[in-house]
Design a protein around this motif. Structure first.
Motif, PDB file in Angstrom:
ATOM      1  N   VAL A   1     -22.793 -14.611  -2.768  1.00 22.36           N
ATOM      2  CA  VAL A   1     -23.812 -14.752  -1.730  1.00 22.36           C
ATOM      3  C   VAL A   1     -23.297 -14.134  -0.441  1.00 22.36           C
ATOM      4  CG1 VAL A   1     -25.161 -16.397  -0.353  1.00 22.36           C
ATOM      5  CG2 VAL A   1     -24.687 -16.879  -2.762  1.00 22.36           C
ATOM      6  N   LYS A   2     -24.134 -13.338   0.180  1.00 23.84           N
ATOM      7  CA  LYS A   2     -23.829 -12.824   1.519  1.00 23.84           C
ATOM      8  C   LYS A   2     -24.809 -13.444   2.500  1.00 23.84           C
ATOM      9  CE  LYS A   2     -21.892  -8.280   0.402  1.00 23.84           C
ATOM     10  NZ  LYS A   2     -20.506  -8.448   0.827  1.00 23.84           N
ATOM     11  N   ALA A   3     -24.305 -13.763   3.699  1.00 22.18           N
ATOM     12  CA  ALA A   3     -25.163 -14.363   4.726  1.00 22.18           C
ATOM     13  C   ALA A   3     -24.481 -14.191   6.073  1.00 22.18           C
ATOM     14  CB  ALA A   3     -25.375 -15.844   4.436  1.00 22.18           C
ATOM     15  N   LEU A   4     -25.188 -14.554   7.118  1.00 25.04           N
ATOM     16  CA  LEU A   4     -24.584 -14.592   8.452  1.00 25.04           C
ATOM     17  C   LEU A   4     -24.172 -16.017   8.751  1.00 25.04           C
ATOM     18  CD1 LEU A   4     -27.155 -12.422  10.454  1.00 25.04           C
ATOM     19  CD2 LEU A   4     -25.008 -11.679   9.377  1.00 25.04           C
ATOM     20  N   ASP A   5     -23.093 -16.166   9.521  1.00 24.65           N
ATOM     21  CA  ASP A   5     -22.758 -17.496  10.017  1.00 24.65           C
ATOM     22  C   ASP A   5     -23.379 -17.658  11.411  1.00 24.65           C
ATOM     23  OD1 ASP A   5     -21.108 -16.288  11.904  1.00 24.65           O
ATOM     24  OD2 ASP A   5     -19.247 -16.750  10.825  1.00 24.65           O
ATOM     25  N   LEU A   6     -23.105 -18.797  12.037  1.00 26.42           N
ATOM     26  CA  LEU A   6     -23.774 -19.089  13.316  1.00 26.42           C
ATOM     27  C   LEU A   6     -23.364 -18.133  14.436  1.00 26.42           C
ATOM     28  CD1 LEU A   6     -24.218 -22.904  13.967  1.00 26.42           C
ATOM     29  CD2 LEU A   6     -25.954 -21.108  13.914  1.00 26.42           C
ATOM     30  N   ASP A   7     -22.242 -17.421  14.246  1.00 31.08           N
ATOM     31  CA  ASP A   7     -21.835 -16.428  15.249  1.00 31.08           C
ATOM     32  C   ASP A   7     -22.402 -15.047  14.932  1.00 31.08           C
ATOM     33  OD1 ASP A   7     -20.222 -18.280  16.679  1.00 31.08           O
ATOM     34  OD2 ASP A   7     -18.728 -18.128  15.081  1.00 31.08           O
ATOM     35  N   GLY A   8     -23.187 -14.957  13.860  1.00 32.94           N
ATOM     36  CA  GLY A   8     -23.777 -13.673  13.497  1.00 32.94           C
ATOM     37  C   GLY A   8     -22.844 -12.794  12.683  1.00 32.94           C
ATOM     38  N   ALA A   9     -21.701 -13.360  12.261  1.00 28.58           N
ATOM     39  CA  ALA A   9     -20.745 -12.601  11.448  1.00 28.58           C
ATOM     40  C   ALA A   9     -21.143 -12.683   9.976  1.00 28.58           C
ATOM     41  CB  ALA A   9     -19.342 -13.163  11.635  1.00 28.58           C
ATOM     42  N   GLU A  10     -20.955 -11.579   9.247  1.00 26.02           N
ATOM     43  CA  GLU A  10     -21.286 -11.586   7.833  1.00 26.02           C
ATOM     44  C   GLU A  10     -20.230 -12.333   7.042  1.00 26.02           C
ATOM     45  OE1 GLU A  10     -23.333  -8.122   5.860  1.00 26.02           O
ATOM     46  OE2 GLU A  10     -21.606  -8.303   4.523  1.00 26.02           O
ATOM     47  N   ARG A  11     -20.713 -13.215   6.164  1.00 23.78           N
ATOM     48  CA  ARG A  11     -19.805 -13.998   5.325  1.00 23.78           C
ATOM     49  C   ARG A  11     -20.160 -13.763   3.865  1.00 23.78           C
ATOM     50  NH1 ARG A  11     -17.544 -18.886   7.029  1.00 23.78           N
ATOM     51  NH2 ARG A  11     -16.809 -18.799   4.891  1.00 23.78           N
ATOM     52  N   THR A  12     -19.158 -13.845   2.996  1.00 24.71           N
ATOM     53  CA  THR A  12     -19.395 -13.714   1.563  1.00 24.71           C
ATOM     54  C   THR A  12     -18.780 -14.916   0.856  1.00 24.71           C
ATOM     55  OG1 THR A  12     -19.273 -11.309   1.749  1.00 24.71           O
ATOM     56  CG2 THR A  12     -19.066 -12.227  -0.458  1.00 24.71           C
ATOM     57  N   TRP A  13     -19.535 -15.497  -0.055  1.00 22.17           N
ATOM     58  CA  TRP A  13     -19.015 -16.605  -0.859  1.00 22.17           C
ATOM     59  C   TRP A  13     -19.056 -16.220  -2.335  1.00 22.17           C
ATOM     60  CZ3 TRP A  13     -22.229 -17.467   3.325  1.00 22.17           C
ATOM     61  CH2 TRP A  13     -21.724 -18.301   4.344  1.00 22.17           C
ATOM     62  N   HIS A  14     -17.950 -16.441  -3.036  1.00 19.90           N
ATOM     63  CA  HIS A  14     -17.913 -16.299  -4.487  1.00 19.90           C
ATOM     64  C   HIS A  14     -18.027 -17.717  -5.033  1.00 19.90           C
ATOM     65  CE1 HIS A  14     -16.525 -12.019  -4.673  1.00 19.90           C
ATOM     66  NE2 HIS A  14     -16.308 -12.304  -3.405  1.00 19.90           N
ATOM     67  N   ALA A  15     -19.201 -18.074  -5.452  1.00 22.22           N
ATOM     68  CA  ALA A  15     -19.466 -19.469  -5.802  1.00 22.22           C
ATOM     69  C   ALA A  15     -19.575 -19.647  -7.310  1.00 22.22           C
ATOM     70  CB  ALA A  15     -20.755 -19.931  -5.138  1.00 22.22           C
ATOM     71  N   GLU A  16     -19.009 -20.756  -7.778  1.00 23.69           N
ATOM     72  CA  GLU A  16     -19.101 -21.099  -9.195  1.00 23.69           C
ATOM     73  C   GLU A  16     -19.555 -22.536  -9.331  1.00 23.69           C
ATOM     74  OE1 GLU A  16     -15.247 -20.399 -10.859  1.00 23.69           O
ATOM     75  OE2 GLU A  16     -15.484 -18.226 -10.824  1.00 23.69           O
ATOM     76  N   GLU A  17     -20.023 -22.843 -10.537  1.00 19.46           N
ATOM     77  CA  GLU A  17     -20.377 -24.212 -10.901  1.00 19.46           C
ATOM     78  C   GLU A  17     -21.307 -24.854  -9.884  1.00 19.46           C
ATOM     79  OE1 GLU A  17     -16.616 -26.102 -11.724  1.00 19.46           O
ATOM     80  OE2 GLU A  17     -16.129 -24.608 -13.239  1.00 19.46           O
ATOM     81  N   LEU A  18     -20.939 -26.062  -9.404  1.00 19.86           N
ATOM     82  CA  LEU A  18     -21.856 -26.815  -8.544  1.00 19.86           C
ATOM     83  C   LEU A  18     -22.239 -26.033  -7.282  1.00 19.86           C
ATOM     84  CD1 LEU A  18     -23.404 -29.398  -8.016  1.00 19.86           C
ATOM     85  CD2 LEU A  18     -21.322 -30.433  -7.106  1.00 19.86           C
ATOM     86  N   LEU A  19     -21.273 -25.324  -6.701  1.00 27.00           N
ATOM     87  CA  LEU A  19     -21.597 -24.569  -5.483  1.00 27.00           C
ATOM     88  C   LEU A  19     -22.571 -23.421  -5.782  1.00 27.00           C
ATOM     89  CD1 LEU A  19     -21.228 -24.211  -2.462  1.00 27.00           C
ATOM     90  CD2 LEU A  19     -19.212 -22.796  -2.931  1.00 27.00           C
ATOM     91  N   ALA A  20     -22.382 -22.771  -6.919  1.00 29.07           N
ATOM     92  CA  ALA A  20     -23.298 -21.686  -7.311  1.00 29.07           C
ATOM     93  C   ALA A  20     -24.711 -22.224  -7.502  1.00 29.07           C
ATOM     94  CB  ALA A  20     -22.805 -21.024  -8.597  1.00 29.07           C
ATOM     95  N   ILE A  21     -24.793 -23.391  -8.120  1.00 29.93           N
ATOM     96  CA  ILE A  21     -26.108 -24.005  -8.351  1.00 29.93           C
ATOM     97  C   ILE A  21     -26.742 -24.398  -7.016  1.00 29.93           C
ATOM     98  CG2 ILE A  21     -27.232 -26.071  -9.301  1.00 29.93           C
ATOM     99  CD1 ILE A  21     -25.183 -25.802 -11.672  1.00 29.93           C
ATOM    100  N   ALA A  22     -25.919 -24.950  -6.110  1.00 31.77           N
ATOM    101  CA  ALA A  22     -26.442 -25.353  -4.797  1.00 31.77           C
ATOM    102  C   ALA A  22     -26.997 -24.150  -4.040  1.00 31.77           C
ATOM    103  CB  ALA A  22     -25.342 -26.047  -3.979  1.00 31.77           C
ATOM    104  N   PHE A  23     -26.271 -23.037  -4.054  1.00 38.09           N
ATOM    105  CA  PHE A  23     -26.773 -21.830  -3.380  1.00 38.09           C
ATOM    106  C   PHE A  23     -28.115 -21.406  -3.980  1.00 38.09           C
ATOM    107  CE2 PHE A  23     -22.528 -20.592  -1.492  1.00 38.09           C
ATOM    108  CZ  PHE A  23     -23.001 -20.319  -0.223  1.00 38.09           C
TER     109      PHE A  23
END
Ligand code: NI
Length: 168
Positions: free
Chosen positions: A110-132
């Motif tokens: 998942v790519k997104a911006l954080d509250l400072d407008g910086a691009e963030r990337t998450w490599h999510a698996e299992e419960l976190l992947a489902i939550a996203f």
């Protein structure tokens, strides 16, 4: 401020949310309220449309009560890669008293911006992947019950109607 969580079948939950174009003090206040509302519920994730704000903002914390919080704030989140299969039980603060297994991807990037407008990337698996996947669905006006088979969805809708009638 703890906000009221909209519940099925509120029509706002079916609407598509708009991207955040500029991160302002209002965005920060929205996120603060969403975080407070999520922890108060308590829930592992919340999307802005669930409190009636049709903007592409989600918050997630799957760490649970016994661990230090691991808060994720994602603005304009996009799934850029998905793989594998998961089939886990899900619930939703907007669909109280109901849970069901949902087919999802087992891992997502998942790519997104954080509250400072910086691009963030998450490599999510299992419960976190489902939550996203669950929270990003909310931004498209999709609830987890929309993924159920026609038969299961009908059983859910019948239950929901009955619960609504009992409340009256
Ligand atoms: Ni939900």
């Amino acid at each position: 401020m703890i906000r009221t969580i909209l519940t099925y079948p509120n029509p706002l939950l079916k609407k598509k949310s708009a991207p955040v174009t500029v991160i302002t003090e209002a965005t920060r206040e929205l996120v603060r309220d969403m975080v407070e509302t999520m922890y108060d519920a308590p829930g592992v994730g919340l999307a802005a449309p669930q409190i009636g704000v049709l903007q592409r903002v989600i918050v997630i914390d799957i760490s649970g009560k016994n661990e230090p919080p691991e808060l994720i704030v994602a603005i304009n989140p996009v799934i850029v890669h998905a793989e594998g299969e998961a089939y886990e039980e899900e619930g939703c603060l907007s669909v109280p008293d109901y849970a069901a297994n949902v087919k999802r991807h087992a891992a997502v990037i998942v790519k997104a911006l954080d509250l400072d407008g910086a691009e963030r990337t998450w490599h999510a698996e299992e419960l976190l992947a489902i939550a996203f996947q669950h929270e990003i669905d909310h931004l498209e006006g999709i609830l987890f019950v929309d993924h159920l088979s026609a038969l299961k969805r009908e059983i859910f809708q019948r239950k929901a109607r009955k619960a609504a009638e009992e409340k009256r």
